[in-house]
Design an enzyme around this catalytic site. Sequence first.
Site, mmCIF file in Angstrom:
data_model
loop_
_atom_site.group_PDB
_atom_site.id
_atom_site.type_symbol
_atom_site.label_atom_id
_atom_site.label_comp_id
_atom_site.label_asym_id
_atom_site.label_seq_id
_atom_site.Cartn_x
_atom_site.Cartn_y
_atom_site.Cartn_z
ATOM 1 N N GLY A 138 -7.257 24.167 -34.683
ATOM 2 C CA GLY A 138 -6.548 23.000 -34.979
ATOM 3 C C GLY A 138 -5.720 23.224 -36.314
ATOM 4 C CB CYS A 139 -2.705 23.248 -37.211
ATOM 5 S SG CYS A 139 -3.372 25.060 -36.448
ATOM 6 C CB ALA A 140 -2.280 20.373 -41.512
ATOM 7 C CG ASN B 154 -2.155 20.472 -34.752
ATOM 8 O OD1 ASN B 154 -3.214 20.788 -34.320
ATOM 9 N ND2 ASN B 154 -2.310 19.051 -35.094
#
Lengths: 501, 399
Positions: B17-19, B214
Amino acid sequence: MMDCVLPRYKVLRDHDQCTDCGLCARTCANGVYRRPREGGPIAINSKRCVNCQRCVVFCPAEALAVTAWPQVGTGSANWTLEAMQDIARQAQTGGVLLSSMGNPKPYHVYWDHLLLNASQVTNPSIDPLREPMETRVFLGSRPEIPKVNERERRVVEPLPPQLKLDVPLMFSAMSFGSISLNAQKALALAARELGTFFNVGEGGMHRDLEPFAHCAFAQVASGRFGVDAHYLNTAAAIEIKIGQGAKPGIGGHLPGEKISGEVSRTRMIPEGSDAISPAPHHDIYSIEDLRQLVFSIKEATGYRKPVAVKIAAVHNAAAIASGMARTGADIIVVDGFRGGTGAAPKRIRDAVGIPVELALAAIDQRLRDEGIRSTVSLVASGSIRNAADVVRAIALGADACSIGSAALIAMGCHQCGDCSSGRCNWGIATQRPALTERLDPEEAAERVVNLVRGWTLELQEMMGGMGINAVDSLRGNRLMLRGVGLNEKELEILGVKYAGE
Amino acid sequence: MAARHIPREGETRIPSGCAIAGIMDRSGARHDGTDILKSIALMHDRSNGLGGGFAAYGIYPDYADLYAFHIMYESREARAATEAYLEHYYLCEKQERVPTEDHPAIKNPPDIWRYFMAPHPMRLAASGLDEAEYTMRHVFHINGAVDGAFVASSGKNMGVFKGVGYPEDIGEFYRIADYDAWAWTAHGRFPTNTPGWWGGAHPFTLLNWSIVHNGEISSYDANRRYVEQFGYDCELQTDTEVITYLFDLLARRHGLSQEMAAHIMAAPSWRAIDAMAPENAAFETALRTVYASALVNGPFSIILGSEEGLLALNDRLKLRALMAAEKGPVVYLASEQAAIQVVCPDAENVRSIEGGVPFVVQLDAVARRKQEEAAENRAVRDWPLEHEVGVQPRRRREA
């Protein structure tokens, strides 16, 4: 001569239930049930039973069942009863053993060793009831790079002809002759209703099917029955049949007694003459000859129809398919050794060819290694039994699947494997008017449509579970598969990881 | 006892997952890395300290015509082997360590170097490739064949600064406030596993492309097996990598616009196509048919960087957040609106990126140039090679 052939089945009748209505005797074309004298009891001759189960299904008193003949073998795993019975039969006839349907031997069904993925936590599954779930596919060849005008949003160079399938499923080639006209009509009606295609097989196109020609493949096989310019130009696409999974390497023989008036007209051969399809096409002795036939057909149809080439899954299928793609074939069809047939020599059916799962995986990978997979379509057939098999085939690399047996089973076929006798009680693999009239094309079509609709719903559920909303993203997506009970080599050929990896 | 081996990207597939965030000045004016650092730092909770990074465009104006390779080395041997290789295929104008600053949160960084190079003219001509293709193949070679070396970026007048850690710490480690760029992107990573490998951090880059992403695409293997046909090695097994290759294939090689490439990856639904005028429907059908395997499925939000500017794209169903806003010539993109407002409280046109609709931010100069260009795509293989050098004897007819 002494008859050593044992019955295969035993008909069990529950005398308490039986009302002696006689429907079994009227329904069985094999003559299992007879009433020797008027008003007397019905006698059963189990030896004639082929286990088509028509009588069992139709008996209003539920008084009938068919069981295996209770004879045990010798206990030898080598000289099984079947092996000895085959010898007994050949000792009596001196002939080739005939059989029908596909390879029934207990080889690995690789489909059953491939498990599907589903999304958990890191990405969401998609609910097909809430979101669009696209099952449409196109078949045909494509340029690697299209030529388009972006500003005007139009194509500069149109694509080669494409077939639009609303579901990634078609009906396999089954000729008029091998199956009844009513069965063909049912497939035609179903194909039209479902937005997909049926295949008239190698027996030409009966005039009653011409209204459905826009959803028909016209087949060109080694016998060239019923092939003329009109036939080619009427159909939506043309399939050159090189081989068939049930009997790779051999031709076909429809005996003269089956060449009735209608079959004779459709096949364009004299009534009563044998219809012999040679083992090879006598104008294709090598890959460059195939190219000439592909382009002869394209010339004859003005490059308006995709040309498919169908081969049986054999040892060198990957290299052959790669060659086929280079001959100009738009669609490659590979048919596995479990694919059905109306008649095949038993030894060929049971010993020649390979499973479609392995052939499909190898072909898809080879075409990718050659960098040409996206320029050609790939269709897999040869015992696709349910929606999960369709998902697996597409994930291995197929654009679409063809079903033959499954569609016939939907119409009533019980896989007795006695197609070649012409006594199909279900009105499918027969030309006898008294039997063919049992199959109502409309009703049979409805059953086939129901089957495909059911599979489509299941396909959408499984795709949604994987977080995929278009069949395009499933194609060749082998990460969605995991193997169980397979060895390293099998995993390597299938291009999948083991469950837990 | 041998150290426990944790598989890296490339050995296994690791969901994350990410920003993500991006800031770009359409006028081409350059800004230092302070704002992008602040923006990505705000989304601290969206990453877990196992990867962060930045891409910056316009940072090397003195070497704008040369390929700027950022390379991470895990050993001296890796550097020696890589430099020997580069020396054979490139002419190097300048090479140096990328300046970094010790940071308490950054552990065990690799040795990071940058090189400003031009392809060796004779070897380039002999390869029969264009400059970009030539460079791509050498990047693939180093990443695939040289153990312990990883090319973090390989474009012109751009560079990537990434590693294992929270993005704000990575940014300080690389002193990104010291660079001026007209476009910045940033990434904070939340991998499910602990690869702890600097090469596996994002942005992923190739040539001038950089991508922050993302999501977790469900079409990964279909996309991977499609691009691998055309010589792209999916070494890292990551979404970002395969999406970068799709852009390279469609935009650079096939000559489509970046916007059209993005449109193909998030194609309109058949239902929408069926409702179009016949000519447009034929266009969309042709693209979906030819590029069926380029459709990207599953949740994703990406910001693509290139010499043209930024492009943001969400999956068709809009399964990941991505916000956009602007202030004057500056455009802001981020996974969360707060990450925009923390650097530009009075940002205008704050909105979320629509699912499946490419959001294109071009340099004004590029936008003007594009207006003049032909609307028909021309594949790069149809262009004449422009790097002929006089190393071959003249043809007899010319003599």
